[in-house]
Design a protein around this motif. Sequence first.
Motif, PDB file in Angstrom:
ATOM      1  N   SER A 219       0.848  -1.189   0.000  1.00 42.78           N
ATOM      2  CA  SER A 219       0.000   0.000   0.000  1.00 42.78           C
ATOM      3  C   SER A 219       0.882   1.236   0.000  1.00 42.78           C
ATOM      4  N   ARG A 220       0.312   2.333  -0.519  1.00 47.73           N
ATOM      5  CA  ARG A 220       1.095   3.570  -0.625  1.00 47.73           C
ATOM      6  C   ARG A 220       1.586   4.033   0.742  1.00 47.73           C
TER       7      ARG A 220
ATOM      8  N   GLY B 183       0.614  11.258  -7.686  1.00 49.69           N
ATOM      9  CA  GLY B 183      -0.406  10.209  -7.713  1.00 49.69           C
ATOM     10  C   GLY B 183       0.074   8.928  -8.366  1.00 49.69           C
TER      11      GLY B 183
ATOM     12  N   LEU C 169       6.401   7.811  -4.256  1.00 49.96           N
ATOM     13  CA  LEU C 169       6.911   7.757  -2.885  1.00 49.96           C
ATOM     14  C   LEU C 169       7.062   6.293  -2.454  1.00 49.96           C
TER      15      LEU C 169
ATOM     16  N   ALA D 200      -0.658   6.538   2.235  1.00 50.10           N
ATOM     17  CA  ALA D 200      -2.088   6.187   2.162  1.00 50.10           C
ATOM     18  C   ALA D 200      -2.859   6.684   3.381  1.00 50.10           C
TER      19      ALA D 200
ATOM     20  N   ARG E 105      -1.182  -1.335 -11.396  1.00 48.52           N
ATOM     21  CA  ARG E 105      -2.479  -1.707 -11.957  1.00 48.52           C
ATOM     22  C   ARG E 105      -3.439  -0.521 -11.885  1.00 48.52           C
ATOM     23  N   ASN E 106      -3.417   0.175 -10.763  1.00 51.62           N
ATOM     24  CA  ASN E 106      -4.272   1.344 -10.572  1.00 51.62           C
ATOM     25  C   ASN E 106      -3.945   2.412 -11.622  1.00 51.62           C
ATOM     26  N   GLN E 107      -2.655   2.668 -11.801  1.00 54.69           N
ATOM     27  CA  GLN E 107      -2.245   3.703 -12.762  1.00 54.69           C
ATOM     28  C   GLN E 107      -2.628   3.313 -14.180  1.00 54.69           C
TER      29      GLN E 107
ATOM     30  N   LYS F 247       0.260  -3.270  -7.230  1.00 55.55           N
ATOM     31  CA  LYS F 247      -0.948  -2.592  -6.754  1.00 55.55           C
ATOM     32  C   LYS F 247      -1.049  -1.181  -7.343  1.00 55.55           C
ATOM     33  N   THR F 248       0.016  -0.410  -7.218  1.00 53.81           N
ATOM     34  CA  THR F 248      -0.040   0.952  -7.752  1.00 53.81           C
ATOM     35  C   THR F 248       0.015   0.947  -9.280  1.00 53.81           C
TER      36      THR F 248
ATOM     37  N   GLN G 185      -5.139   1.279 -15.118  1.00 55.19           N
ATOM     38  CA  GLN G 185      -6.590   1.439 -15.266  1.00 55.19           C
ATOM     39  C   GLN G 185      -6.939   2.914 -15.452  1.00 55.19           C
ATOM     40  N   GLY G 186      -6.292   3.755 -14.648  1.00 53.68           N
ATOM     41  CA  GLY G 186      -6.566   5.187 -14.727  1.00 53.68           C
ATOM     42  C   GLY G 186      -6.189   5.768 -16.076  1.00 53.68           C
TER      43      GLY G 186
END
Lengths: 735, 182
Positions: free
Chosen positions: A8-9, A462, A466, A12, A631-633, A628-629, A635-636
């Motif tokens: 996780s970030r 985003g 980090l 977060a 995949r999110n990026q 995790k990050t 999708q975004g």
Amino acid sequence: MAIGRPLSRVEARDKVTGAARYTADTRLPGMVYAALMSSAVSAGRVRAIDTARAEAAPGVLAVITHLNRPQWHSTPAALRYVETRFPLADEHIHHHGQYLAVVVAGTREQAAHAAGLVAVDYETRPAVPTLDAALPDAHQPVWRFEPEFPTLLALGDPEARLAAADVRLDLEYRTPYNSHAPMEPNATLAHWDGGSLTVHETSQQVHLDRPVIAGALGLPPDRVRVVSTLVGGAFGNKTAVWAHTLLAAVAARQVGRPVQLVVTRKQVFTCHGHQPPIIQRLRVGANRDGTLQAITHHTVNGTPVLFDRPEAAISPTGTVYALRSVGVRVEVAGMHMPAPATMRTPGDGPGMFAVGSALDEMAYALELDPIELRRRNHLAVHPLLGRPWSGKQLLECYDVGAERFGWERRAPRPRMMRDGADWVGFGMSSAQRLEHHAAARAAVEIRDDGSAEVRTAAPEIGTGNLTTLTQIAADGTGIAPSQVDIRSGDTTLPESAPTSGSRTTGSTGTAVHLAALRARQAAARLAVADPRSPLHGLPAERVGAARGRLYDVDVPRRGETYRDLLRRNGRRSIVEQGFHDPAGADPRFAYATFGAHFTEVRIDDTLRRVRVTRHVGVFAVGRVLNPKTARNQAQGGIIYALGGALMEDLATDPVTGRFIAPALTDYHVPVNADVGDIDVSFVEEPDYNAHPLGAKGLGEVVAVGVHASIANAVYHAIGIRVRDLPITPDKLLRP
Amino acid sequence: MLAGGLSLGAGLAAPPVRAEASGAKPEILTLVVNGDRVRLEVDVRASLLDTLRDRLRLTGTKKGCDQGACGACTVLLDGRRVLSCLTLAVMHEGSEVTTVEGLAEGDRLHPVQRAFVDHDGFQCGFCTSGQIMSAVGLLAERPRVTAAEIPELMSGNLCRCAAYSNIRDAIEAAAHLSREGE
């Protein structure tokens, strides 16, 4: 290993509790507020400006216009200060929304009210309002990125090849003004301490901002500090110094207090960048066997009347598919428009909409499956450099994507798939983005409590840097990521690559990696030279590090913690620097990231509204640092481009060129309900030729090719080819 | 420490607003914010959002558009979701306001906050306070919300980073958790 784990970030908790602090959240004692007053006309001159009522309004401390502004110093170069004209330079007006005054007052309400009291007597001149109206002015740009981003290029003899090809297509594609529309409006907090200036700024690149700000104000760069810790989305809109930053700085100097200036949402749309309108003409020739013979790609984009800024939509054209012959030409045409800025994904985004659509049109003309046409023209070598691509798993991306998507269920021709009231269509496109580099520095400190700290300037916008940079430092030092702190977003820290152009992972990540390795090696040298260390006398290269402990790689039980080593030696910490040299990649190869997109659309037969119900993206970006990050990026990025494909259009008035509705109420970006199932996966193979970590950029390639994939799916669904984005229902309202 | 290592402004006293200088007659207002009763003099033009951010230093609530279009400023007002940029502070004498800062109990995150961390329901984080407050309000209104309903019911909150899939997953997980807790 921390790298490769879905951590996780690191920030977060701050982001979900409201503790995360962005530029406009930062306060200083005695801080006052500034507001900007914008031009109501697109072209002309300020005949007179009356500030008396504004100055007399309650709480007002200063009103600055072109008549009483302080002197600007160095002339801006049209790169990091986006425009060639400093704010409030003179009485001339070159675009709608141009800032004509800045008002400073004790409260936000007082400043906003007084800005509305500034009265301007305009001399209005006719504006060049649209790209079509500007076309007679189309010309080759004077452009300082030559030759890295060429605007004119020829390979072979495209005209002869086109003439000889079995099938020829001649197509025009159009894209409108698109806005970055980050959630966080641009903001500055400017504060003077004697002759030194600190600027808290919504910036992707503090070190690149500093000389621009210093130059404008006539300061040595070391008297300017730029701070940008967390950025609330950027997408390129924060890769430049904009007018508000300079105006906040001069306002703060004038009133002798810290000044906060947050631009309004309307001003974000008008004066803080966009992707300009572009017309692209493509001619493609292929033979019946599916071999592409030639392509010509001629683009014209709108540019401000004061300077040339090409949008390099031709950047993918010569390098994505095997072509015997290529001709590209970029032109610009002057309009009374505010300055554009790089926007995710500059050049390749609109370029691949055209190229990816044209390939699809050619596939239908040749009666070939669109994937098969791409396979037959797969390119293993960069055609202009003559070097093999490194890490090009594009064919695997096609295979994995087709499998995950269910491409084999695709009907061969349009209008053959129907589900109740919906037409169903499948489309695809490939994606490619050159891997860009920038020099980057970082420091890693191992401390006597067993923890570590990473220091590098890269702001967090985003993308998760980090977190990924923490993971890199953790593995490099052998210290758990939970014990690694990171400081970023400040010119007092080592200069990173800017957080743009997908360069953080490759460039800044490499600098952190090198700094961490060097810090570990320095600790190992200290240990082997220390008679009290259990590692004493070992060759330093036999010392490994894990879980905060140095150990003998042959006898892992033998070792000691960083904490014990440093404390025994009276050392508070060990600090080492890392430097990423942009020339460091293996010169035998060419570098890019790759991907394939597959889209299912459903179009109601009556309403003709396009819904993306499923999208599969598969990417080859080397090693994935944090799934995790990442995949999110990814999708975004897909959804970001979906907005451009289906809804985003900063519409203009055809007479004045003004943006009709610069607001999030009317400039529609995707909302939660617009988004179907987005499936992201990676063909993961480290690319160690590119970088020592084997990881390449991600944030931009994921948004390349999406527009074409969606447009191709729309054609497959209902047999209507839309070549001008966005694909709104009105363009589909025919049988 | 805050992300990025910056903690400017923490602990500063709120500056007095010179009411007579604001150009508008000030009003005395009492609000209950995150359980604390606060009494302050406000400019009648001040939105609830600016009052929370500028006067009470609760900057977790974000100003994305100031036009009611983005949802970043969502707070709970007397238990209901509202856009705090579209309402004036003086209209809410005696009301209870809950902001993102008021959700966690000490170090214990609210289940929705926890789910946003676990499911990576954000990137830049600027819309996150609003997303979370919207989700908390939504789950209070509809404890039995289904996965299929979440996208439509959360479409008042824009996320330009487009972490939408993860936001849905987070809310679904939080809804599941709170139902289990019944």
